[in-house]
Write a protein that holds these residues in place. Sequence first.
Motif, PDB file in Angstrom:
ATOM      1  N   LYS A  91       4.066   1.220  13.522  1.00 52.26           N
ATOM      2  CA  LYS A  91       4.190   0.225  12.451  1.00 52.26           C
ATOM      3  C   LYS A  91       5.467   0.446  11.642  1.00 52.26           C
ATOM      4  O   LYS A  91       6.077   1.503  11.696  1.00 52.26           O
ATOM      5  CB  LYS A  91       2.970   0.316  11.541  1.00 52.26           C
ATOM      6  CG  LYS A  91       1.684  -0.045  12.274  1.00 52.26           C
ATOM      7  CD  LYS A  91       0.666  -0.621  11.329  1.00 52.26           C
ATOM      8  CE  LYS A  91      -0.506  -1.185  12.109  1.00 52.26           C
ATOM      9  NZ  LYS A  91      -1.763  -0.551  11.814  1.00 52.26           N
ATOM     10  N   GLU A  92       5.826  -0.596  10.858  1.00 49.09           N
ATOM     11  CA  GLU A  92       7.012  -0.493  10.003  1.00 49.09           C
ATOM     12  C   GLU A  92       6.652   0.165   8.675  1.00 49.09           C
ATOM     13  O   GLU A  92       5.493   0.151   8.277  1.00 49.09           O
ATOM     14  CB  GLU A  92       7.544  -1.893   9.668  1.00 49.09           C
ATOM     15  CG  GLU A  92       7.734  -2.813  10.841  1.00 49.09           C
ATOM     16  CD  GLU A  92       9.034  -2.545  11.559  1.00 49.09           C
ATOM     17  OE1 GLU A  92      10.023  -2.317  10.863  1.00 49.09           O
ATOM     18  OE2 GLU A  92       9.041  -2.537  12.796  1.00 49.09           O
ATOM     19  N   GLY A  93       7.652   0.679   7.984  1.00 53.33           N
ATOM     20  CA  GLY A  93       7.391   1.232   6.658  1.00 53.33           C
ATOM     21  C   GLY A  93       8.689   1.406   5.898  1.00 53.33           C
ATOM     22  O   GLY A  93       9.777   1.275   6.457  1.00 53.33           O
ATOM     23  N   GLU A  94       8.563   1.669   4.609  1.00 55.29           N
ATOM     24  CA  GLU A  94       9.754   1.900   3.775  1.00 55.29           C
ATOM     25  C   GLU A  94       9.603   3.198   3.018  1.00 55.29           C
ATOM     26  O   GLU A  94       8.517   3.518   2.531  1.00 55.29           O
ATOM     27  CB  GLU A  94       9.901   0.776   2.732  1.00 55.29           C
ATOM     28  CG  GLU A  94      10.416  -0.499   3.324  1.00 55.29           C
ATOM     29  CD  GLU A  94      10.670  -1.554   2.244  1.00 55.29           C
ATOM     30  OE1 GLU A  94      11.076  -1.200   1.121  1.00 55.29           O
ATOM     31  OE2 GLU A  94      10.436  -2.727   2.550  1.00 55.29           O
ATOM     32  N   GLY A  95      10.692   3.918   2.888  1.00 52.07           N
ATOM     33  CA  GLY A  95      10.686   5.130   2.089  1.00 52.07           C
ATOM     34  C   GLY A  95      11.603   4.934   0.893  1.00 52.07           C
ATOM     35  O   GLY A  95      12.705   4.383   1.031  1.00 52.07           O
ATOM     36  N   THR A 141       2.550   0.923   3.512  1.00 54.30           N
ATOM     37  CA  THR A 141       3.817   0.192   3.642  1.00 54.30           C
ATOM     38  C   THR A 141       4.978   0.953   2.992  1.00 54.30           C
ATOM     39  O   THR A 141       6.124   0.785   3.385  1.00 54.30           O
ATOM     40  CB  THR A 141       3.702  -1.198   2.972  1.00 54.30           C
ATOM     41  OG1 THR A 141       3.290  -1.014   1.607  1.00 54.30           O
ATOM     42  CG2 THR A 141       2.696  -2.078   3.698  1.00 54.30           C
ATOM     43  N   HIS A 142       4.663   1.743   1.955  1.00 54.18           N
ATOM     44  CA  HIS A 142       5.729   2.431   1.219  1.00 54.18           C
ATOM     45  C   HIS A 142       5.359   3.882   0.924  1.00 54.18           C
ATOM     46  O   HIS A 142       4.234   4.151   0.497  1.00 54.18           O
ATOM     47  CB  HIS A 142       5.964   1.755  -0.137  1.00 54.18           C
ATOM     48  CG  HIS A 142       6.557   0.395  -0.036  1.00 54.18           C
ATOM     49  ND1 HIS A 142       5.863  -0.692   0.450  1.00 54.18           N
ATOM     50  CD2 HIS A 142       7.802  -0.062  -0.358  1.00 54.18           C
ATOM     51  CE1 HIS A 142       6.645  -1.762   0.420  1.00 54.18           C
ATOM     52  NE2 HIS A 142       7.829  -1.405  -0.062  1.00 54.18           N
ATOM     53  N   VAL A 143       6.310   4.768   1.138  1.00 51.51           N
ATOM     54  CA  VAL A 143       6.184   6.129   0.596  1.00 51.51           C
ATOM     55  C   VAL A 143       7.265   6.262  -0.467  1.00 51.51           C
ATOM     56  O   VAL A 143       8.458   6.071  -0.188  1.00 51.51           O
ATOM     57  CB  VAL A 143       6.370   7.193   1.691  1.00 51.51           C
ATOM     58  CG1 VAL A 143       6.587   8.564   1.065  1.00 51.51           C
ATOM     59  CG2 VAL A 143       5.148   7.238   2.595  1.00 51.51           C
ATOM     60  N   ARG A 169       6.470  13.794   4.094  1.00 48.26           N
ATOM     61  CA  ARG A 169       5.997  12.732   3.196  1.00 48.26           C
ATOM     62  C   ARG A 169       6.341  11.361   3.762  1.00 48.26           C
ATOM     63  O   ARG A 169       5.513  10.456   3.821  1.00 48.26           O
ATOM     64  CB  ARG A 169       6.649  12.894   1.817  1.00 48.26           C
ATOM     65  CG  ARG A 169       6.109  14.039   0.971  1.00 48.26           C
ATOM     66  CD  ARG A 169       7.016  14.181  -0.232  1.00 48.26           C
ATOM     67  NE  ARG A 169       6.523  15.008  -1.299  1.00 48.26           N
ATOM     68  CZ  ARG A 169       7.149  15.149  -2.477  1.00 48.26           C
ATOM     69  NH1 ARG A 169       8.288  14.504  -2.699  1.00 48.26           N
ATOM     70  NH2 ARG A 169       6.654  15.914  -3.416  1.00 48.26           N
ATOM     71  N   ILE A 170       7.600  11.202   4.172  1.00 47.34           N
ATOM     72  CA  ILE A 170       8.037   9.921   4.736  1.00 47.34           C
ATOM     73  C   ILE A 170       7.164   9.530   5.930  1.00 47.34           C
ATOM     74  O   ILE A 170       6.872   8.357   6.160  1.00 47.34           O
ATOM     75  CB  ILE A 170       9.526  10.015   5.190  1.00 47.34           C
ATOM     76  CG1 ILE A 170      10.452   9.891   3.994  1.00 47.34           C
ATOM     77  CG2 ILE A 170       9.876   8.957   6.230  1.00 47.34           C
ATOM     78  CD1 ILE A 170      10.537   8.491   3.412  1.00 47.34           C
ATOM     79  N   GLY A 171       6.697  10.545   6.629  1.00 47.36           N
ATOM     80  CA  GLY A 171       5.881  10.308   7.822  1.00 47.36           C
ATOM     81  C   GLY A 171       4.520   9.708   7.545  1.00 47.36           C
ATOM     82  O   GLY A 171       3.783   9.379   8.474  1.00 47.36           O
ATOM     83  N   ARG A 172       4.164   9.530   6.268  1.00 49.48           N
ATOM     84  CA  ARG A 172       2.880   8.871   5.985  1.00 49.48           C
ATOM     85  C   ARG A 172       2.998   7.359   6.184  1.00 49.48           C
ATOM     86  O   ARG A 172       1.996   6.661   6.157  1.00 49.48           O
ATOM     87  CB  ARG A 172       2.413   9.148   4.548  1.00 49.48           C
ATOM     88  CG  ARG A 172       2.103  10.586   4.167  1.00 49.48           C
ATOM     89  CD  ARG A 172       1.368  11.354   5.224  1.00 49.48           C
ATOM     90  NE  ARG A 172       2.309  12.172   5.998  1.00 49.48           N
ATOM     91  CZ  ARG A 172       2.137  12.527   7.260  1.00 49.48           C
ATOM     92  NH1 ARG A 172       1.098  12.124   7.938  1.00 49.48           N
ATOM     93  NH2 ARG A 172       3.027  13.277   7.880  1.00 49.48           N
ATOM     94  N   THR A 173       4.187   6.853   6.368  1.00 51.76           N
ATOM     95  CA  THR A 173       4.345   5.436   6.700  1.00 51.76           C
ATOM     96  C   THR A 173       5.050   5.335   8.061  1.00 51.76           C
ATOM     97  O   THR A 173       5.506   6.344   8.598  1.00 51.76           O
ATOM     98  CB  THR A 173       5.118   4.679   5.597  1.00 51.76           C
ATOM     99  OG1 THR A 173       5.082   3.281   5.884  1.00 51.76           O
ATOM    100  CG2 THR A 173       6.554   5.133   5.467  1.00 51.76           C
ATOM    101  N   LYS A 194       0.878  -1.176   0.000  1.00 50.77           N
ATOM    102  CA  LYS A 194       0.000   0.000   0.000  1.00 50.77           C
ATOM    103  C   LYS A 194       0.912   1.221   0.000  1.00 50.77           C
ATOM    104  O   LYS A 194       1.654   1.440   0.966  1.00 50.77           O
ATOM    105  CB  LYS A 194      -0.908  -0.017   1.232  1.00 50.77           C
ATOM    106  CG  LYS A 194      -1.911   1.131   1.261  1.00 50.77           C
ATOM    107  CD  LYS A 194      -2.965   0.912   2.326  1.00 50.77           C
ATOM    108  CE  LYS A 194      -3.949   2.063   2.388  1.00 50.77           C
ATOM    109  NZ  LYS A 194      -4.993   1.862   3.403  1.00 50.77           N
ATOM    110  N   ALA A 195       0.899   1.961  -1.091  1.00 54.76           N
ATOM    111  CA  ALA A 195       1.925   2.999  -1.258  1.00 54.76           C
ATOM    112  C   ALA A 195       1.314   4.357  -1.566  1.00 54.76           C
ATOM    113  O   ALA A 195       0.251   4.457  -2.176  1.00 54.76           O
ATOM    114  CB  ALA A 195       2.864   2.608  -2.404  1.00 54.76           C
ATOM    115  N   ILE A 196       2.010   5.384  -1.125  1.00 62.96           N
ATOM    116  CA  ILE A 196       1.718   6.729  -1.628  1.00 62.96           C
ATOM    117  C   ILE A 196       2.907   7.126  -2.492  1.00 62.96           C
ATOM    118  O   ILE A 196       4.063   6.992  -2.068  1.00 62.96           O
ATOM    119  CB  ILE A 196       1.545   7.759  -0.499  1.00 62.96           C
ATOM    120  CG1 ILE A 196       0.511   7.278   0.514  1.00 62.96           C
ATOM    121  CG2 ILE A 196       1.129   9.113  -1.086  1.00 62.96           C
ATOM    122  CD1 ILE A 196       0.255   8.256   1.655  1.00 62.96           C
TER     123      ILE A 196
END
Length: 707
Positions: A475-479, A449-451, A466-470, A372-374
């Motif tokens: 939770k974990e996330g990737e930029g 999951t991804h920005v 922007r990175i802060g949207r994940t 799920k990405a922006i």
Amino acid sequence: MLGASRRCLASFTRKFSTSIPATRTSHPSPALERTRLITNRNAGFTLSSRKLHNGSRSWQNAAVEAEYRDEVNAQRPPSDQSINEANSGGPITRFDELSSRRLVHDNVVRTVTEEMGLKTMTDVQSLTIEEALKGTDIIAQAKTGTGKTLGFLLPILQNIIKVDPELAQRSRYNRSTAADIRAVVISPTRELAEQIAAEARRLTRNTSVIVQAAVGGTQKSQGLRTMQMQGCHLLVGTPGRLNDIFSDRYAGVEAPKLSALVLDEADRLLDAGFWPEINNFQRLLPDPSEQPRQTMMFSATVPREVVDLVQGTLKPGFKYVKTVSEDDVPTVERVVQHSVAARGFENLLPTLLELAERETKTRNETGERPFKAIVYFGSTAEVDLASSILYELGDGRQHPLAPAKFFSIHAKKTQPQRTAAADQFRATRSAILFSSDVTARGMDFPDVTHVIQVGLPRDRDTYIHRIGRTGRAGKEGEGWLIISDIEAGEVRNKLRGLPIRPNDTLETASIDMTRNAKVTPSVGRILSLIGQSAQRVDRGTKSKAYMAMLGNYQWFPKKQHLIDAMNQWTKFGWGWETPPAMSPNLVNRLGLSRIDGINVGHEDRQSSFRSGSGRGGFGSFDAPSPRGGPRSGGGGYGGSYDRASGPRPGPFERRSRGGYDGGFDGGYNRNSGRGFGRDDNGDGYGGGSGRRFGQDNNQDFGRGPFN
Ligand SMILES: Nc1ncnc2c1ncn2[C@@H]1O[C@H](COP(=O)(O)OP(=O)(O)OP(=O)(O)O)[C@@H](O)[C@H]1O
């Protein structure tokens, strides 16, 4: 910024003196090292105009490098110690303590702990809620996704209830009116205002406190009718609409008992684009010397200059709460950040597709949270182009990114389209949201999951937000940052010190599309898919993206190099022998008159030309075509092909096609007309500092904050 600074200087020259007792530092522990409550005792200085007239870059650097002399550690104890501390009057770290210490009404605390399921406070909540309950003015800086919203909503609600205890219970009889507003929260974007209002409604559901939202792009009359019928205690809005309704003498909207004013994303609201509106709005509110009110400002990024700017307007004894120390990275550690240097602009979308496909596949195989990405771009036109090309990949066959659904948001869409896209993206498990900066701040989309940022963000703070949207709420996330080679130097400059790791695992990023080359079948497939899909997108969408990019890259000093890179994009990305036309006037204004490769003319007169030649496209690659059989040379597009002689229905107008049932949604607004510049609020406010170029020929560039 200039506009803001001048006005600010006029408004903020008041000297003041404040002395605040140092907050107790107890049981320091490594975990606490990052959390600081900074009490600024820099009393009695006058703002320096030179400092405030600095451009945004030096703003950012100054913020990062700023040394705060008067900071006091107020470090948060580890959780096992905190309970003891709380019992003995130490810092509050659990929501139920607010009830046991009789600080917040049981009804509200129960809503938080039982209905919202929140038990332990985040650092910023722990450091702000108790102070804010006392009515202290607050500036708070904490990383993205750490619960700042509740940090101000909870004390606002309790302070309203304190004045009017009957409001603590849910009542069938509503006595509120539109002239009874007790607190106002201002947000820079409509989506964020609606999100804050939704959270406030959740929080107040067991009370009689009425929450309303006032945002641009919606019918003012309808909003006013609702407010007049239901009343309002807590109003959340965007600056333009708030000004509009408060200055409308027939609206009946008043706040004579206003006790709290919150600026969420405060640094953005105090930036030049918004400052006139904020300043004006404050004048429409009761004089604080007659009706005392609490002011709170929250953001993940609060440059030192902003603190300097506003402290004169805050009450003596205000608190500066900062849960990010100077030597800490301002993004959450759980977000792994990669940067990919693509060879040219024409490599950007293939690289994006390769990444999205790989991540979708990996997650399907491992059973992790679905992809799920922006995906962020610097302008509305780039959002339109990229989303159209990526959507068109599903033309009549299984979409390579299925089952993801596609959505897009930018300021040129209608507000109902924007709201629908945000709501649907929020509710969808696997999805891609193509967005301009209207969603960069504050938006709380679950399970992103991804920005992915395509192209250089306008500044460091934009990158951080922007990175802060994940990576939100633990939770974990990737930029991922995908840039073209001409941006590499500026990236190092703007994003220095951030934990971004170069990543060279995406093959399409480095392919030289200007030459025939042997590529792997998977790369050939991606290039062919994107090339064919680009052909199906109309000429106008591409031309606007070209103009927007030109506007965004005005900072790039080597104009010839820039134009060469952009023309390479149109040639090898879209198969155009000549780039989009620019009026002579615009060419002059952009300082391009001596640059080779400019197509001087009028784009609307060229739009009937068939673009693309037999060659064009992504060079020639020895790779199987996606429809089977080896491809012969002659270009990735399979010949000249342009369906752009008239506008074709936008992809967003179709729900599903062929074998792809993901569908695009969120509306596709083709009536963009003017303004291809960056956008990040879209509150219908026409002021701001955005420089606009080329107003003729519908060519409009640059960072217009209200594009
Ligand atoms: N104490 C808490 N424990 C767990 N989750 C929380 C807590 N407080 C808030 N949250 C959740 O964390 C998420 C992020 O909160 P919020 O949107 O307020 O973050 P933020 O700090 O304002 O972020 P941004 O800087 O992006 O605006 C929300 O889903 C919210 O419900």
